[in-house]
Design an enzyme around this catalytic site. Structure first.
Site, PDB file in Angstrom:
ATOM      1  N   ASN A 154       0.898  -1.072   0.177  1.00  0.00           N
ATOM      2  CA  ASN A 154       0.082   0.150   0.101  1.00  0.00           C
ATOM      3  C   ASN A 154       0.751   1.153  -0.051  1.00  0.00           C
ATOM      4  O   ASN A 154       1.281   1.478   1.201  1.00  0.00           O
ATOM      5  CB  ASN A 154      -1.083   0.087   1.361  1.00  0.00           C
ATOM      6  CG  ASN A 154      -1.711   1.370   1.418  1.00  0.00           C
ATOM      7  OD1 ASN A 154      -1.764   1.865   0.377  1.00  0.00           O
ATOM      8  ND2 ASN A 154      -2.096   1.416   2.715  1.00  0.00           N
ATOM      9  N   TRP A 155       1.066   1.852  -1.193  1.00  0.00           N
ATOM     10  CA  TRP A 155       1.992   2.831  -1.373  1.00  0.00           C
ATOM     11  C   TRP A 155       1.371   4.266  -0.594  1.00  0.00           C
ATOM     12  O   TRP A 155       2.138   5.340  -0.476  1.00  0.00           O
ATOM     13  CB  TRP A 155       2.474   3.259  -2.827  1.00  0.00           C
ATOM     14  CG  TRP A 155       2.956   2.304  -3.404  1.00  0.00           C
ATOM     15  CD1 TRP A 155       3.538   1.136  -2.952  1.00  0.00           C
ATOM     16  CD2 TRP A 155       3.375   1.946  -4.849  1.00  0.00           C
ATOM     17  NE1 TRP A 155       4.071   0.007  -3.790  1.00  0.00           N
ATOM     18  CE2 TRP A 155       4.093   0.583  -5.131  1.00  0.00           C
ATOM     19  CE3 TRP A 155       2.931   2.752  -6.104  1.00  0.00           C
ATOM     20  CZ2 TRP A 155       4.476   0.328  -6.346  1.00  0.00           C
ATOM     21  CZ3 TRP A 155       3.409   2.187  -7.455  1.00  0.00           C
ATOM     22  CH2 TRP A 155       4.082   1.156  -7.434  1.00  0.00           C
TER      23      TRP A 155
ATOM     24  N   HIS B 200      -9.490   1.426   4.801  1.00  0.00           N
ATOM     25  CA  HIS B 200      -8.186   1.385   5.536  1.00  0.00           C
ATOM     26  C   HIS B 200      -8.507   2.119   6.874  1.00  0.00           C
ATOM     27  O   HIS B 200      -9.148   3.129   6.589  1.00  0.00           O
ATOM     28  CB  HIS B 200      -7.101   1.999   4.557  1.00  0.00           C
ATOM     29  CG  HIS B 200      -5.692   2.043   5.050  1.00  0.00           C
ATOM     30  ND1 HIS B 200      -5.300   2.989   5.946  1.00  0.00           N
ATOM     31  CD2 HIS B 200      -4.838   1.002   4.964  1.00  0.00           C
ATOM     32  CE1 HIS B 200      -4.134   2.664   6.472  1.00  0.00           C
ATOM     33  NE2 HIS B 200      -3.962   1.558   5.847  1.00  0.00           N
TER      34      HIS B 200
ATOM     35  N   GLU C  19      -6.828   4.629   7.744  1.00  0.00           N
ATOM     36  CA  GLU C  19      -6.576   6.161   7.505  1.00  0.00           C
ATOM     37  C   GLU C  19      -7.964   6.648   6.752  1.00  0.00           C
ATOM     38  O   GLU C  19      -8.354   7.586   7.211  1.00  0.00           O
ATOM     39  CB  GLU C  19      -5.288   6.523   6.508  1.00  0.00           C
ATOM     40  CG  GLU C  19      -4.206   6.190   7.495  1.00  0.00           C
ATOM     41  CD  GLU C  19      -3.146   5.493   6.657  1.00  0.00           C
ATOM     42  OE1 GLU C  19      -3.012   5.925   5.230  1.00  0.00           O
ATOM     43  OE2 GLU C  19      -1.936   4.908   7.275  1.00  0.00           O
TER      44      GLU C  19
ATOM     45  N   GLU D  24      -5.949  -5.325  10.250  1.00  0.00           N
ATOM     46  CA  GLU D  24      -4.639  -4.209  10.665  1.00  0.00           C
ATOM     47  C   GLU D  24      -4.811  -3.549  11.899  1.00  0.00           C
ATOM     48  O   GLU D  24      -5.645  -2.497  12.058  1.00  0.00           O
ATOM     49  CB  GLU D  24      -4.466  -3.156   9.437  1.00  0.00           C
ATOM     50  CG  GLU D  24      -4.353  -3.843   8.309  1.00  0.00           C
ATOM     51  CD  GLU D  24      -3.807  -2.661   7.414  1.00  0.00           C
ATOM     52  OE1 GLU D  24      -2.556  -3.040   6.935  1.00  0.00           O
ATOM     53  OE2 GLU D  24      -4.456  -1.740   7.100  1.00  0.00           O
TER      54      GLU D  24
ATOM     55  N   GLY E 224       2.728  -1.172   4.469  1.00  0.00           N
ATOM     56  CA  GLY E 224       2.700   0.120   4.080  1.00  0.00           C
ATOM     57  C   GLY E 224       4.075   0.648   3.617  1.00  0.00           C
ATOM     58  O   GLY E 224       4.837   0.255   2.764  1.00  0.00           O
ATOM     59  N   GLY E 225       4.843   1.280   4.870  1.00  0.00           N
ATOM     60  CA  GLY E 225       6.144   1.619   4.758  1.00  0.00           C
ATOM     61  C   GLY E 225       7.135   0.941   3.961  1.00  0.00           C
ATOM     62  O   GLY E 225       7.975   1.212   2.966  1.00  0.00           O
TER      63      GLY E 225
HETATM   64  C1  PEP Z   1      -1.067   0.101   5.899  1.00  0.00           C
HETATM   65  O1  PEP Z   1      -1.065   1.138   5.828  1.00  0.00           O
HETATM   66  O2  PEP Z   1      -1.778  -0.551   5.630  1.00  0.00           O
HETATM   67  C2  PEP Z   1       0.309  -0.535   6.799  1.00  0.00           C
HETATM   68  C3  PEP Z   1       0.034  -1.755   7.367  1.00  0.00           C
HETATM   69  O3  PEP Z   1       1.333   0.410   6.761  1.00  0.00           O
HETATM   70  P1  PEP Z   1       2.741  -0.001   7.690  1.00  0.00           P
HETATM   71  O4  PEP Z   1       3.214  -1.147   7.142  1.00  0.00           O
HETATM   72  O5  PEP Z   1       3.697   1.161   7.394  1.00  0.00           O
HETATM   73  O6  PEP Z   1       2.338   0.068   9.141  1.00  0.00           O
END
Ligand code: PEP
Length: 251
Positions: free
Chosen positions: A10-11, A96, A98, A168, A234-235
């Site tokens: 997930n960019w 998500h 966010e 998540e 994500g990251g």
């Molecule tokens: C995400 O945003 O779905 C996520 C898991 O981010 P990160 O891996 O950066 O925690």
């Protein structure tokens, strides 16, 4: 039936044409065709055509990060399932954390988006998870089940079964804090048991991904858990070597 693991990047709102080309080059170069897992990158919508072109015949899947629940019409700024599908999108994230926390998306709207995706042949990835306060209050499963049941109640278990679930924990997203493999497995097993109350076969075949600071160091142990069917990353998905290391851990 064996569930094929899915490793999804997930960019978020990162990158530009140049950095995305570099990232895709890196991923394509290092991807081993012998790996069994499915690999997906969820790009910002404007870059989907570029990414679709880039993946070519590599087998990498392309997804978006959000969509409108509406089919078409006077919804300024929105992007429909048909549009995402038209430019080659195959998957789309819905709900998500966010989107839920920063853009006020509630579970009913998320369920509508989930269903809208399916009507145009996109596979929705339903993101669910509790905040730290909810976990500390012992309400993790109440929260997670509520987010899942919004889809089941509006559209049925068969509809839910056509998508993917991503667990998540909100406290683990972008924080560097990961759920331990045992913590994650416990929630994944509870989610599967919950689905089984509606339909045992769907429960067995539905892929449940873990997301929340997954990285090359913790991926192998998380992905070894029996009910963890992949990762939403994500990251670490913004760096080709890290993303590839996670794909390798999935095998
Ligand atoms: C995400 O945003 O779905 C996520 C898991 O981010 P990160 O891996 O950066 O925690």
């Amino acid at each position: 039936m064996v569930r094929t693991k899915l490793i999804a990047g997930n960019w978020k709102m990162n990158g530009d044409s140049r950095s995305i080309k570099q990232l895709m080059d890196g991923i394509k170069e290092q991807l081993d065709p012998a790996w069994q897992s499915e690999v997906l990158v969820c790009a910002p919508a404007v870059y989907l055509p570029l990414v679709v072109d880039f993946v070519g015949i590599s087998g990498i899947k392309v997804g978006a990060q959000n969509l409108s629940q509406q089919a078409q019409g006077a919804f300024t700024g929105e992007i429909s399932a048909a549009m995402l599908s038209d430019v080659g999108g195959q998957y789309v994230l819905v709900g998500h954390s966010e989107r839920r926390s920063l853009y006020g998306e509630n579970s009913k709207l998320v369920a509508e988006k989930f269903n809208a995706a399916l009507t145009k042949g996109l596979i929705p990835v339903l993101c669910v998870g509790e905040t730290l306060e909810e976990r500390e209050a012992g309400t993790t499963m109440t929260v997670v089940k509520g987010q899942i049941d919004a889809v089941i109640e509006q559209y049925g278990i068969e509809t839910l079964g056509q998508g993917v679930i991503a667990y998540e924990p909100v406290w683990a997203i972008g924080t560097g804090k990961t759920a331990s493999p045992e913590q994650a497995q416990a929630v994944h097993a509870d989610i599967r048991a919950h689905l089984a109350q509606f339909d045992a076969q769907i429960a067995h075949k539905t892929r449940i991904l873990y997301g929340g600071s997954m990285n090359p160091t913790n991926a192998e142990q998380l992905l070894a858990q029996p009910d963890i069917d992949g990762g939403l990353i994500g990251g670490a998905s913004l760096k080709a070597e890290q993303f590839i290391a996670i794909c390798k851990a999935a095998g």
